[in-house]
Enzyme design. Structure first.
Site, PDB file in Angstrom:
ATOM      1  N   ASP A 170       0.863  -1.181   0.000  1.00  0.00           N
ATOM      2  CA  ASP A 170       0.000   0.000   0.000  1.00  0.00           C
ATOM      3  C   ASP A 170       0.895   1.225   0.000  1.00  0.00           C
ATOM      4  O   ASP A 170       1.423   1.625   1.033  1.00  0.00           O
ATOM      5  CB  ASP A 170      -0.880  -0.026   1.244  1.00  0.00           C
ATOM      6  CG  ASP A 170      -1.732   1.216   1.421  1.00  0.00           C
ATOM      7  OD1 ASP A 170      -1.911   1.954   0.445  1.00  0.00           O
ATOM      8  OD2 ASP A 170      -2.183   1.464   2.555  1.00  0.00           O
ATOM      9  N   GLU A 226      -0.164  10.716   1.485  1.00  0.00           N
ATOM     10  CA  GLU A 226      -1.509  10.145   1.478  1.00  0.00           C
ATOM     11  C   GLU A 226      -1.822   9.513   2.825  1.00  0.00           C
ATOM     12  O   GLU A 226      -2.935   9.649   3.354  1.00  0.00           O
ATOM     13  CB  GLU A 226      -1.618   9.104   0.354  1.00  0.00           C
ATOM     14  CG  GLU A 226      -3.043   8.612   0.091  1.00  0.00           C
ATOM     15  CD  GLU A 226      -3.437   7.381   0.898  1.00  0.00           C
ATOM     16  OE1 GLU A 226      -4.597   6.952   0.806  1.00  0.00           O
ATOM     17  OE2 GLU A 226      -2.587   6.840   1.657  1.00  0.00           O
ATOM     18  N   GLU A 227      -0.844   8.814   3.387  1.00  0.00           N
ATOM     19  CA  GLU A 227      -1.064   8.048   4.609  1.00  0.00           C
ATOM     20  C   GLU A 227      -1.226   8.917   5.852  1.00  0.00           C
ATOM     21  O   GLU A 227      -1.663   8.426   6.889  1.00  0.00           O
ATOM     22  CB  GLU A 227       0.087   7.055   4.832  1.00  0.00           C
ATOM     23  CG  GLU A 227       0.218   5.966   3.776  1.00  0.00           C
ATOM     24  CD  GLU A 227      -0.881   4.923   3.842  1.00  0.00           C
ATOM     25  OE1 GLU A 227      -1.833   5.112   4.621  1.00  0.00           O
ATOM     26  OE2 GLU A 227      -0.781   3.923   3.108  1.00  0.00           O
ATOM     27  N   ASP A 259      -5.035   1.776  -5.585  1.00  0.00           N
ATOM     28  CA  ASP A 259      -4.824   1.739  -4.138  1.00  0.00           C
ATOM     29  C   ASP A 259      -5.801   0.753  -3.503  1.00  0.00           C
ATOM     30  O   ASP A 259      -6.593   1.114  -2.643  1.00  0.00           O
ATOM     31  CB  ASP A 259      -5.004   3.136  -3.543  1.00  0.00           C
ATOM     32  CG  ASP A 259      -4.525   3.230  -2.104  1.00  0.00           C
ATOM     33  OD1 ASP A 259      -3.927   2.262  -1.609  1.00  0.00           O
ATOM     34  OD2 ASP A 259      -4.759   4.275  -1.470  1.00  0.00           O
TER      35      ASP A 259
END
Length: 403
Positions: free
Chosen positions: A120, A153-154, A178
């Site tokens: 991921d 993003e995380e 994703d």
């Protein structure tokens, strides 16, 4: 080469797996994406992408957290007429992936068990490079294409949020990579409201004069209990809507514990949580439910003179929800490609936020597909190479299908 109806889909599986193994081995936790971005640029140039078509934007200058680079943007000039397409994924991984050592285990890639893997979304990073390599190597006709590799993003979808869509060249739709299964077609996702409660109480000796203190810890604990009793904690289903909530942080200043001694009434605590819902108004309502709980808890904890703690409660939008119609052109296109490859699309609504939330908000209808990442954010994470190959073939087909 796989041939479906009139579509021939060449794919060098060994090269695709090599890209993935390489990217999984490059550290790049959220906010520290410079090394993985360099690895991607090196790979793109090696497969024939001109350096003149590779650039960074300035999103990192607007992100409120230290971030090494902007989003990485790559232009693939069209070899036939057609509206521009966007393919996206994110460069960063969660901190648990730091030091990952990818290992081949049959039809999977796994970590050594001490870290998460980073599938991921390094599966997405590799897939976008594979698409570029395949188009160039086989001279496949395609419209203008932009590849977008976002940062942070995380840690809040910041790269996508702070993206200026004007730098993308006007894509009419986007495929975000994703997810786990290539047949999963994510067409919507919840929105999120973040909240923070800062409690300033009063310290006193807990044995000699507890009545002179105001426990910030107790105020926070009672607030959470009240929110739970009122139905605002965990899975939430009310007449006004449905959603989820969680408390993630209950601590003191600068990430320390709320107190440092048992004989002192705790004078400070900070709590941070989130609220999610398909409807942003209901996510806000959840946060306001927590706000009311903190106010009630504040009134319940007083010193000997009847004074209460000072509670500051703030909440704000983390990202908006979205949902595409199944008849939207990007959904129809993705579903058609999946069927051409022999699998039935599974239309999904995600309970987690995606870069797609912000890309859609920026005016680019976006679906999200999978490429094999599984058990993400855990030391048991792995990549299913069969699904990864399916995702790569799907990406190439989506890049080359006629309108």
């Amino acid at each position: 080469m796989v041939k479906m109806n009139n579509f021939s889909i060449p794919l060098d599986r060994a090269a695709a797996e090599d890209h993935l193994m390489r990217f999984l081995s490059v550290e790049g936790v959220t906010g520290q994406e410079a090394n993985i971005a360099s690895a991607v640029i090196e790979a793109l140039k090696a497969v024939g992408v001109s350096g003149a078509n590779i650039r960074f934007d300035d999103a990192n200058e607007r992100i409120p957290l230290p971030t090494e680079t902007g989003n990485l943007i790559v232009d693939l000039p069209g070899t036939r007429l057609g509206p521009r397409l966007l393919f996206s994924t994110h460069l960063d991984t969660v901190p648990l992936c730091a030091g990952a050592k990818p290992l081949r285990d049959g039809d999977r890639i796994v970590s050594d068990g001490t870290t998460a893997l980073g599938g991921d979304a390094r599966t997405g990073v590799a897939l976008l490079v594979v698409v570029a390599e395949t188009l160039i190597k086989h001279s496949l006709p395609h419209p203008p294409i932009t590849l977008l590799f976002t940062v942070r993003e995380e840690s809040g979808l910041h790269g996508a949020r702070e993206l200026d869509p004007a730098v993308l060249g006007g894509p009419v739709m986007c495929v975000n990579v994703d997810g786990q299964l290539a047949s999963d077609l994510i067409i919507g996702a919840v929105g999120q409201e973040n909240w923070e409660a800062e409690i300033v109480g009063r310290a006193s000796h807990a044995g000699v004069a507890p009545e002179k203190g105001i426990s910030a810890t107790l105020v926070g604990a009672l607030a959470l209990a009240e929110a739970h009793a009122a139905g605002w904690f965990g899975k939430i289903e009310k007449s006004a809507g449905r959603g989820t909530s969680n408390i993630g942080i209950f601590g003191g200043k600068d990430g320390m514990a709320a107190g440092d001694a048992t004989n002192v009434v705790t004078d400070y605590a900070c709590l941070r949580g989130e609220a999610r819902s398909p409807e942003l108004a209901f996510a806000k309502m959840i946060a306001e439910g927590f706000e009311a709980a903190f106010e009630q808890a504040k009134q319940a904890v007083k010193d000997g003179n009847g004074e209460t703690a000072r509670v500051t409660f703030l909440h704000h939008i983390a990202y908006p929800p979205f949902k595409l119609d199944e008849k939207a052109p990007v959904v129809v296109r993705a579903a058609k490609a999946m069927k051409l490859l022999g699998f039935e699309p599974n239309h999904l609504f995600s309970n987690g936020g995606l870069d797609a939330n912000w890309l859609d908000k920026h005016g680019i209808p976006t679906v999200t597909i999978g490429a094999g990442q599984a058990e993400i954010h855990t030391v048991n994470e792995y990549v299913d190479l069969t699904e990864y190959e399916k995702g790569c073939r799907l990406g190439v087909l989506l890049a080359t299908m006629p309108e």
